[in-house]
Motif scaffolding. Structure first.
Motif: not given
Length: 196
Positions: A64, A66, A71-73, A174-175, A178-179, A183
């Motif tokens: 991921f 940051t 925010k993390e992607f 939420y992960q 993110s992937y 949201s």
């Protein structure tokens, strides 16, 4: 070789593993190390240089970015029987742009980049093995880019479920969001729409 039998058997499980000679495996096994990685621990931290590739024996990792706002992607996940590293950082000597974190207690084989280079220089078998491994990483990256560019969020969710059939049960929602690049609220909406 019996004391390192698990390492040998794990690598042999790779679909594209070539017929490397016993002496080739012997050298590999004695120059690598099996490591336990606790949930939450990092294999790679963004901003650090990378000297190792890892083969995941068991467990789960997320790769991921940051962003500046914190925010993390999540760019991808790595499961059992897959290689995981910041390959670009490893070969360029530059710091990694992303981090790799264990999402479960995991076991890996830690492979120094210098050992991969030496094996590739010594043997066509190992050169092919490394090339095939890199090709798999490249295909995964290209497929991911195509999904982000051309698929809707709902279609990306379907692609995620096909690629990682049991992962929804192993990681928080939420992960997954993110992937997918959306949201958590949007993901909940898509999931609810599919149920109705």
């Amino acid at each position: 070789m019996s004391e390192h039998k698990e390492q040998y058997e794990c690598i042999q499980r790779l679909r594209h593993a070539p017929a490397v000679s016993d002496s080739g495996w012997e050298l590999f096994i004695h120059r690598t190390e099996r490591k336990q990685v606790k949930r939450g621990a990092y294999l790679v931290n963004a901003g650090e240089r990378v000297s190792y590739a890892y083969f995941c024996i068991t467990g789960l990792f997320r790769l991921f970015y940051t962003l500046e706002d914190g925010k993390e992607f999540i760019k991808s996940f790595s499961l059992s029987n897959e290689f995981v590293t910041s390959y670009g950082a490893m070969i360029s000597g530059e710091p990694s742009y992303f981090s790799i974190q264990a999402l479960e207690d995991s076991a890996v084989i830690e492979i120094p980049y210098a050992v991969l280079q030496e094996l590739s220089d010594r043997s066509h078998e190992w050169e092919r093995f490394v090339r095939k491994s890199v090709e798999q990483l490249y295909l995964k990256k290209e497929e991911r880019e195509r999904e982000l560019l051309f698929l809707s969020a709902a279609e990306r969710l379907e692609a995620f479920r096909k690629k990682y059939p049991d992962l929804e049960l192993r990681i928080p929602q939420y992960q997954i969001a993110s992937y997918l690049g959306i949201s958590p609220v949007s993901l909940s909406r898509i999931i609810n729409q599919k149920r109705n």
